[in-house]
Design a protein around this motif. Structure first.
Motif, PDB file in Angstrom:
ATOM      1  N   UNK A  83      71.843  71.051  27.571  1.00 44.90           N
ATOM      2  CA  UNK A  83      72.914  71.397  28.498  1.00 44.90           C
ATOM      3  C   UNK A  83      73.575  72.705  28.088  1.00 44.90           C
ATOM      4  N   UNK A  84      73.808  72.884  26.803  1.00 48.51           N
ATOM      5  CA  UNK A  84      74.414  74.123  26.316  1.00 48.51           C
ATOM      6  C   UNK A  84      73.498  75.304  26.598  1.00 48.51           C
ATOM      7  N   UNK A  85      72.205  75.170  26.348  1.00 51.55           N
ATOM      8  CA  UNK A  85      71.261  76.262  26.600  1.00 51.55           C
ATOM      9  C   UNK A  85      71.169  76.596  28.086  1.00 51.55           C
ATOM     10  N   UNK A  86      71.108  75.587  28.926  1.00 48.64           N
ATOM     11  CA  UNK A  86      71.044  75.834  30.374  1.00 48.64           C
ATOM     12  C   UNK A  86      72.329  76.499  30.849  1.00 48.64           C
ATOM     13  N   UNK A  87      73.461  76.024  30.354  1.00 46.89           N
ATOM     14  CA  UNK A  87      74.751  76.620  30.734  1.00 46.89           C
ATOM     15  C   UNK A  87      74.847  78.073  30.288  1.00 46.89           C
ATOM     16  N   UNK A  88      74.362  78.382  29.083  1.00 43.12           N
ATOM     17  CA  UNK A  88      74.376  79.753  28.569  1.00 43.12           C
ATOM     18  C   UNK A  88      73.454  80.636  29.406  1.00 43.12           C
ATOM     19  N   UNK A  89      72.266  80.148  29.713  1.00 41.09           N
ATOM     20  CA  UNK A  89      71.315  80.921  30.520  1.00 41.09           C
ATOM     21  C   UNK A  89      71.899  81.164  31.916  1.00 41.09           C
ATOM     22  N   UNK A  90      72.523  80.190  32.502  1.00 37.47           N
ATOM     23  CA  UNK A  90      73.127  80.343  33.832  1.00 37.47           C
ATOM     24  C   UNK A  90      74.223  81.406  33.797  1.00 37.47           C
ATOM     25  N   UNK A  91      75.057  81.356  32.741  1.00 38.31           N
ATOM     26  CA  UNK A  91      76.154  82.325  32.619  1.00 38.31           C
ATOM     27  C   UNK A  91      75.622  83.738  32.420  1.00 38.31           C
ATOM     28  N   UNK A  92      74.525  83.909  31.706  1.00 38.60           N
ATOM     29  CA  UNK A  92      73.967  85.237  31.437  1.00 38.60           C
ATOM     30  C   UNK A  92      73.315  85.846  32.668  1.00 38.60           C
ATOM     31  N   UNK A  93      72.693  85.050  33.500  1.00 34.34           N
ATOM     32  CA  UNK A  93      71.942  85.579  34.630  1.00 34.34           C
ATOM     33  C   UNK A  93      72.698  85.549  35.955  1.00 34.34           C
ATOM     34  N   UNK A  94      73.936  85.131  35.944  1.00 35.65           N
ATOM     35  CA  UNK A  94      74.731  85.145  37.194  1.00 35.65           C
ATOM     36  C   UNK A  94      75.904  86.053  37.074  1.00 35.65           C
TER      37      UNK A  94
END
Length: 94
Positions: A83-94
């Protein structure tokens, strides 16, 4: 015979189980725990439980239960990391 700390803890555990079963009120439990901590001999400890029925010994947890608990904890930790990795990836690419 003198009572050990282990003897006291065993009696307190039994009193706790009797309280959970409804045989003792919280006030009675507290009073008896005080008696147990003040006990110097095994006979003093027996006085705290003399009017209560003998309890069956508590079974030790099996190795399988411990393994299942570890597996559940590991699964939970991996889910948190995902969940932390997905949340970080979402924040970086949006």
């Amino acid at each position: 015979m003198r009572a050990s700390d282990e003897d006291r803890e065993r009696v307190i555990a039994a009193l706790h189980r009797h309280t959970e079963a409804g045989r003792l009120t919280l006030d009675e439990f507290a009073e008896r725990v005080g008696t147990v901590y003040a006990a110097k001999t095994i006979d003093d400890l027996r006085a705290a439980t003399v009017d209560l029925p003998v309890l069956a010994p508590v079974a030790a947890p099996s190795g399988a239960a411990t393994s299942n608990e570890r597996q559940l904890l590991l699964t939970f930790l991996l889910a948190v990391v995902a969940v932390v990795l997905v949340g970080t990836a979402y924040a970086l690419f949006n």
